[in-house]
Design an enzyme around this catalytic site. Structure first.
Site, PDB file in Angstrom:
ATOM      1  N   THR A 277       0.810  -1.222   0.000  1.00 42.06           N
ATOM      2  CA  THR A 277       0.000   0.000   0.000  1.00 42.06           C
ATOM      3  C   THR A 277       0.845   1.275   0.000  1.00 42.06           C
ATOM      4  OG1 THR A 277      -0.169  -0.072   2.409  1.00 42.06           O
ATOM      5  CG2 THR A 277      -1.951  -1.112   1.147  1.00 42.06           C
ATOM      6  N   CYS A 278       2.153   1.139   0.046  1.00 41.41           N
ATOM      7  CA  CYS A 278       3.067   2.290   0.070  1.00 41.41           C
ATOM      8  C   CYS A 278       3.336   2.768  -1.359  1.00 41.41           C
ATOM      9  CB  CYS A 278       4.370   1.882   0.757  1.00 41.41           C
ATOM     10  SG  CYS A 278       5.737   3.033   0.557  1.00 41.41           S
TER      11      CYS A 278
END
Length: 115
Positions: free
Chosen positions: A12-13
């Site tokens: 999710t980064c």
């Protein structure tokens, strides 16, 4: 340079996704490890710090709430806390052989891709 390339990342980064795109575009084979699913141990983090050539504290995401109050923690305590709380680890981390880099900004990864 035929050393295996490994990226430790969080899906999710956004910086991790950019780093993965750079690695895919490079044409090099690499292993992608989501270190939230495959946890890094304190020993693994110690080795990563060695390859990065940085102080242990530099691997700590000091802006995280969990990092508050850790100013006096020693290296071993920091390594253990990072192993238990992956949010405390800078990301992405790319390793090639005996060298490593924190991919912030992701373009820094290109230095490991050059022969």
């Amino acid at each position: 340079m035929g050393d295996k390339i490994t990226i430790y990342q969080k899906p999710t980064c956004s910086k991790c996704r950019e780093a993965l795109a750079i690695l895919k575009e490079s044409g090099n084979e690499f292993e992608s490890i989501n270190y939230y699913e495959t946890r890094l141990t304190a020993d693994m983090l110690r080795e990563i710090v060695r390859k990065l050539g940085i102080p242990t504290r530099s691997l700590l995401r000091s802006d995280e709430l969990l990092a508050k109050g850790l100013e006096s923690a020693d290296d071993e305590a920091l390594l253990q806390l990072m192993a238990e709380n992956p949010d405390l680890i800078q990301r992405p981390i790319v390793i090639r052989g005996d060298r490593a880099i924190v991919g912030r900004p992701p373009e820094r990864i290109k230095t490991l891709l050059k022969g």
